[in-house]
Design a protein around this motif. Sequence first.
Motif, mmCIF file in Angstrom:
data_model
loop_
_atom_site.group_PDB
_atom_site.id
_atom_site.type_symbol
_atom_site.label_atom_id
_atom_site.label_comp_id
_atom_site.label_asym_id
_atom_site.label_seq_id
_atom_site.Cartn_x
_atom_site.Cartn_y
_atom_site.Cartn_z
ATOM 1 N N PRO A 235 3.731 -7.827 8.322
ATOM 2 C CA PRO A 235 2.624 -8.766 8.099
ATOM 3 C C PRO A 235 1.831 -8.926 9.408
ATOM 4 O O PRO A 235 2.340 -8.629 10.488
ATOM 5 N N LYS A 236 0.604 -9.395 9.282
ATOM 6 C CA LYS A 236 -0.262 -9.457 10.471
ATOM 7 C C LYS A 236 0.340 -10.309 11.581
ATOM 8 O O LYS A 236 0.229 -9.983 12.758
ATOM 9 N N GLN A 237 0.966 -11.418 11.213
ATOM 10 C CA GLN A 237 1.483 -12.311 12.261
ATOM 11 C C GLN A 237 2.584 -11.663 13.098
ATOM 12 O O GLN A 237 2.845 -12.083 14.221
ATOM 13 N N HIS A 238 3.219 -10.616 12.551
ATOM 14 C CA HIS A 238 4.247 -9.897 13.312
ATOM 15 C C HIS A 238 3.671 -8.696 14.069
ATOM 16 O O HIS A 238 4.422 -7.948 14.690
ATOM 17 N N GLY A 239 2.337 -8.491 13.977
ATOM 18 C CA GLY A 239 1.749 -7.407 14.766
ATOM 19 C C GLY A 239 1.373 -6.172 13.985
ATOM 20 O O GLY A 239 1.435 -5.061 14.506
ATOM 21 N N ALA A 240 0.981 -6.364 12.722
ATOM 22 C CA ALA A 240 0.552 -5.236 11.897
ATOM 23 C C ALA A 240 -0.598 -4.501 12.564
ATOM 24 O O ALA A 240 -1.382 -5.116 13.281
ATOM 25 N N PRO A 241 -0.736 -3.201 12.334
ATOM 26 C CA PRO A 241 0.189 -2.377 11.563
ATOM 27 C C PRO A 241 1.254 -1.694 12.413
ATOM 28 O O PRO A 241 2.125 -1.036 11.871
ATOM 29 N N ILE A 242 1.188 -1.891 13.744
ATOM 30 C CA ILE A 242 2.131 -1.149 14.607
ATOM 31 C C ILE A 242 2.334 -1.912 15.912
ATOM 32 O O ILE A 242 1.364 -2.359 16.534
#
Length: 327
Positions: A235-242
């Motif tokens: 998900p974006k909050q975890h640093g998507a996409p890499i």
Amino acid sequence: MYLKKKRPWEIPESEAAPEEAYLGRRRFLRNVGYLSLGGVMLSGLGSNIFGLFDDKGKETGIKVARTPTPVLYPAQRNAKYTLDRPLTDERVAGTYNNFYEFTSDKDVWKHVDKMEVRPWTIEVTGLVEKPRTYDIDELVRLMPLEERLYRLRCVETWAIAVPWTGFPMRDLVALARPLSSAKYIRMTTFMKPLWASGQKPGSGQPWPYTEGLTMEEATNELTLIATGIYGHELPKQHGAPIRLIVPWKYGFKSIKSIVRIEFTDKRPATFWNTISPEVYGFESNIDPDAPHPWSQKMETMLGTGEVRPTLLYNGYGEYVAGIYRKG
Ligand code: MTE
């Protein structure tokens, strides 16, 4: 990490503790459930975004962008990397984040809607024989994805234990074929003030976010380039996409939403180290005994609130201690 509000050493540790609101609910993400529910569009989220549901069919608030590669998740778990504690509940890990481009509060997930994770390219450049710009979907198909259970420890003293999906950074380094003069790797996050209000002119911060590793650190077997978490895309909050995961270093080294990886012969300037070099050293290995403005001796697991002694190198000494014993 207390941008804008106070200087790091002025924050009481209680502010870094998990919030009661995140503690209570037991929840399982069912990968199968996610995949089948993936076809259901949540109202108001747009056609490219899906919400994750808990085992009772209730929305978790965690959203994942639809990508061309959902079949790659969940990846086969690599059984070598085990945990000494339970996994953190996904909703807890996905609602208490650091991503200062969006906000200096922990509710990053509420601030990421404008971010677009496709198309997305990662430029591999600098002192290499094979510089190349990869499309994210090309890269994840090229690299054999695996799942690894790792601990992640923030310098704010909170910690999580999560299943990341990704590939060893050394596989990407091998593709790039670094020249012998390459001594460091510098990584850069996107620069998009239209998505991320923290980056607006006048913030006074050295955006874009950058981080760096020595070549030896980057090619250590633990150093992971992650594209997924809990059996699906990030998900974006975890640093998507890499993003990067270096589990023996404080979490700020694990840079999110990478757009550029550069091989260089000079130690790169990095975001937090530029802001406050005495607090956020370039090396920043997890060490309960290293002098620090606030105590690093203990850590609090998000979700359970369990307080545990901090482990040297976050417990990964068998993999990394040798790097630092050399002259
Ligand atoms: N990467 C970028 N680009 N911006 C950030 O603010 N915060 C870092 C790191 N990566 C950060 C970042 C910090 S301080 C931590 S502790 C981890 O991301 C948190 O990762 P998580 O939110 O996925 O748990």
